[in-house]
Scaffold this motif. Sequence first.
Motif, PDB file in Angstrom:
ATOM      1  N   UNK A 179       0.816  -1.214   0.000  1.00  0.00           N
ATOM      2  CA  UNK A 179       0.000   0.000   0.000  1.00  0.00           C
ATOM      3  C   UNK A 179       0.844   1.255   0.000  1.00  0.00           C
ATOM      4  N   UNK A 180       0.170   2.407  -0.062  1.00  0.00           N
ATOM      5  CA  UNK A 180       0.863   3.695  -0.072  1.00  0.00           C
ATOM      6  C   UNK A 180       1.262   4.116   1.341  1.00  0.00           C
ATOM      7  N   UNK A 181       2.376   4.821   1.433  1.00  0.00           N
ATOM      8  CA  UNK A 181       2.782   5.436   2.695  1.00  0.00           C
ATOM      9  C   UNK A 181       1.943   6.693   2.923  1.00  0.00           C
ATOM     10  N   UNK A 186       8.999  13.893  -1.960  1.00  0.00           N
ATOM     11  CA  UNK A 186       9.193  14.325  -3.352  1.00  0.00           C
ATOM     12  C   UNK A 186      10.650  14.639  -3.676  1.00  0.00           C
ATOM     13  N   UNK A 187      11.361  15.251  -2.753  1.00  0.00           N
ATOM     14  CA  UNK A 187      12.775  15.595  -3.002  1.00  0.00           C
ATOM     15  C   UNK A 187      13.615  14.333  -3.191  1.00  0.00           C
ATOM     16  N   UNK A 188      13.382  13.344  -2.321  1.00  0.00           N
ATOM     17  CA  UNK A 188      14.129  12.089  -2.439  1.00  0.00           C
ATOM     18  C   UNK A 188      13.750  11.351  -3.715  1.00  0.00           C
ATOM     19  N   UNK A 189      12.467  11.405  -4.078  1.00  0.00           N
ATOM     20  CA  UNK A 189      12.020  10.748  -5.307  1.00  0.00           C
ATOM     21  C   UNK A 189      12.689  11.369  -6.525  1.00  0.00           C
ATOM     22  N   UNK A 190      12.809  12.693  -6.533  1.00  0.00           N
ATOM     23  CA  UNK A 190      13.454  13.374  -7.658  1.00  0.00           C
ATOM     24  C   UNK A 190      14.941  13.020  -7.738  1.00  0.00           C
ATOM     25  N   UNK A 222       7.239   0.263  -3.810  1.00  0.00           N
ATOM     26  CA  UNK A 222       8.654   0.047  -3.524  1.00  0.00           C
ATOM     27  C   UNK A 222       9.454   1.340  -3.718  1.00  0.00           C
ATOM     28  N   UNK A 223       9.070   2.134  -4.708  1.00  0.00           N
ATOM     29  CA  UNK A 223       9.706   3.441  -4.901  1.00  0.00           C
ATOM     30  C   UNK A 223       9.490   4.327  -3.677  1.00  0.00           C
ATOM     31  N   UNK A 224       8.280   4.263  -3.121  1.00  0.00           N
ATOM     32  CA  UNK A 224       7.982   5.057  -1.923  1.00  0.00           C
ATOM     33  C   UNK A 224       8.915   4.663  -0.771  1.00  0.00           C
ATOM     34  N   UNK A 225       9.166   3.355  -0.634  1.00  0.00           N
ATOM     35  CA  UNK A 225      10.021   2.886   0.479  1.00  0.00           C
ATOM     36  C   UNK A 225      11.464   3.354   0.292  1.00  0.00           C
ATOM     37  N   UNK A 226      11.930   3.391  -0.964  1.00  0.00           N
ATOM     38  CA  UNK A 226      13.283   3.892  -1.201  1.00  0.00           C
ATOM     39  C   UNK A 226      13.359   5.384  -0.886  1.00  0.00           C
ATOM     40  N   UNK A 227      12.350   6.136  -1.305  1.00  0.00           N
ATOM     41  CA  UNK A 227      12.321   7.565  -1.004  1.00  0.00           C
ATOM     42  C   UNK A 227      12.290   7.798   0.506  1.00  0.00           C
ATOM     43  N   UNK A 228      11.553   6.949   1.216  1.00  0.00           N
ATOM     44  CA  UNK A 228      11.473   7.062   2.675  1.00  0.00           C
ATOM     45  C   UNK A 228      12.818   6.756   3.322  1.00  0.00           C
ATOM     46  N   UNK A 229      13.503   5.738   2.800  1.00  0.00           N
ATOM     47  CA  UNK A 229      14.825   5.368   3.317  1.00  0.00           C
ATOM     48  C   UNK A 229      15.788   6.546   3.198  1.00  0.00           C
ATOM     49  N   UNK A 230      15.727   7.240   2.079  1.00  0.00           N
ATOM     50  CA  UNK A 230      16.604   8.401   1.882  1.00  0.00           C
ATOM     51  C   UNK A 230      16.165   9.580   2.747  1.00  0.00           C
ATOM     52  N   UNK A 248      16.396   0.670  -6.469  1.00  0.00           N
ATOM     53  CA  UNK A 248      15.395  -0.090  -5.709  1.00  0.00           C
ATOM     54  C   UNK A 248      16.012  -1.178  -4.827  1.00  0.00           C
ATOM     55  N   UNK A 249      17.322  -1.395  -4.959  1.00  0.00           N
ATOM     56  CA  UNK A 249      17.965  -2.531  -4.298  1.00  0.00           C
ATOM     57  C   UNK A 249      17.821  -2.514  -2.776  1.00  0.00           C
ATOM     58  N   UNK A 250      17.864  -1.325  -2.167  1.00  0.00           N
ATOM     59  CA  UNK A 250      17.803  -1.226  -0.703  1.00  0.00           C
ATOM     60  C   UNK A 250      16.406  -0.849  -0.198  1.00  0.00           C
ATOM     61  N   UNK A 251      15.455  -0.699  -1.123  1.00  0.00           N
ATOM     62  CA  UNK A 251      14.129  -0.198  -0.742  1.00  0.00           C
ATOM     63  C   UNK A 251      13.414  -1.100   0.254  1.00  0.00           C
ATOM     64  N   UNK A 252      13.628  -2.425   0.140  1.00  0.00           N
ATOM     65  CA  UNK A 252      12.882  -3.324   1.037  1.00  0.00           C
ATOM     66  C   UNK A 252      13.351  -3.245   2.487  1.00  0.00           C
ATOM     67  N   UNK A 253      14.433  -2.504   2.739  1.00  0.00           N
ATOM     68  CA  UNK A 253      14.854  -2.287   4.129  1.00  0.00           C
ATOM     69  C   UNK A 253      13.791  -1.490   4.904  1.00  0.00           C
TER      70      UNK A 253
END
Length: 450
Positions: free
Chosen positions: A89-91, A98-102, A112-120, A164-169
Amino acid sequence: LVEWPQVLLGTFEEDYLSIPAEIIRLTIKTNQKCFVVRPQGETDKLSNHFILISNIQATDGGREIMHGNGKVVRARLSDALHFWKRDQGDLPDLDTLKASAAKFDLDLQKPLDQRMAKLDALNVTFHAKLGTQGERVARIRELAKMLAPIVGADAALVDRAVVLAKADLRTEAVGEFPELQGAMGRKYALLQGEDASVAAAIEDHWKPNGPSDRLPEDKVGLTVALADKLDTLVGFWAIDEKPTGSKDPYALRRAALGVVRMILEKGIRLPLASVAKDAYLLSFFHDRLKVYLRDQGARHDIIDAVLTPEADDLLMVARKAEALTAFITSEDGLNLLAGTKRATQLLAAEEKKGTVVADGVSDALLKLDAEKSLFAAIQSASKSAAEAVAAEDFRSAMQALSTLRGPVDTFFEDVLVNDEDAAIRANRLALLKAIREATATVADFSKITG
């Protein structure tokens, strides 16, 4: 451990089989110390049963024990199902990402993209001296961009796999079961429609995790795995956190062995000096290469003969060792070894005494037929060997050099190297030096025993 083992069969609802088998297996194995069961004939799919071992022979046939364990397993699986669904689901705070996504070209419509952006965005620390996980992914991204053409991988797929490699963390499933890092990332990537190579690379970039572990499946995974391990090694060398004795808290020996295995077993021509600029790190790779080649049956003296301190093409070193191993036991190989050793040992002894050796061989100072014949043979063999080495045909190079055996023997029978005339003596030693230089293009034969 039990003294009076009684095997019982527990059950849970089939609805829980929608959870990935890895999560079910870990839930039942780790939390309940029970065994999962597969339907007969299946290799991956699990059944909704599990085996438990009781330490008593219950009067009710174990019904109450099975019921109690089933309740606990169902509660654990209910939590696991919750994690599995939430991760898809969505965070709740997408506007803050948005800054991390860019920065990483992420699509915030994808979980999964959301999780990577959150990690950053959270600035999760990788290591106090090496920055955050986001900074590390940025480094790996640059390194992978350089490695992709060397490995022959699709650059766009490699870049997508890296980000995306570290996103599942940041997924709840991996938070509960850290050992599923990579495996869960692969599943979530496939669910959101990523390319199969990208999904496989997310799981495989952790590999190999030891000398017997499998290597990444394809070139995308190989590239990401190499970049990940090389970043780890270069980073920890830069902050002087090297393995010492038996201590290796960051598993750097395993990482280096993984790089060696990928290079050799997948035939990758990677000049390590372009990445590992520290001479001590290159030496560390050499140590891991020696371990690997010895485990493959290579003789230690042959490895030493082909491995120079500046050698950074490990695949070339391994191929030289393989060719030398096969050649050295043949008649030509024995001739090559005998001829070069006789010449280089006398030269080394004179150099040790400080005897002057001419910079090059002078035709005018060649007085005897034997030394003229040797010089002609060296020129011919050197030319043939150099051409063969350029074509990476090391056996043919050694074959060409083995023809020096006869002229070398005749030279030592007919010629007194230590002539009274200093110029002639220096010129004759230069002949021996030419032999050493010619053979050095393949190996240092003075290091071979026997």
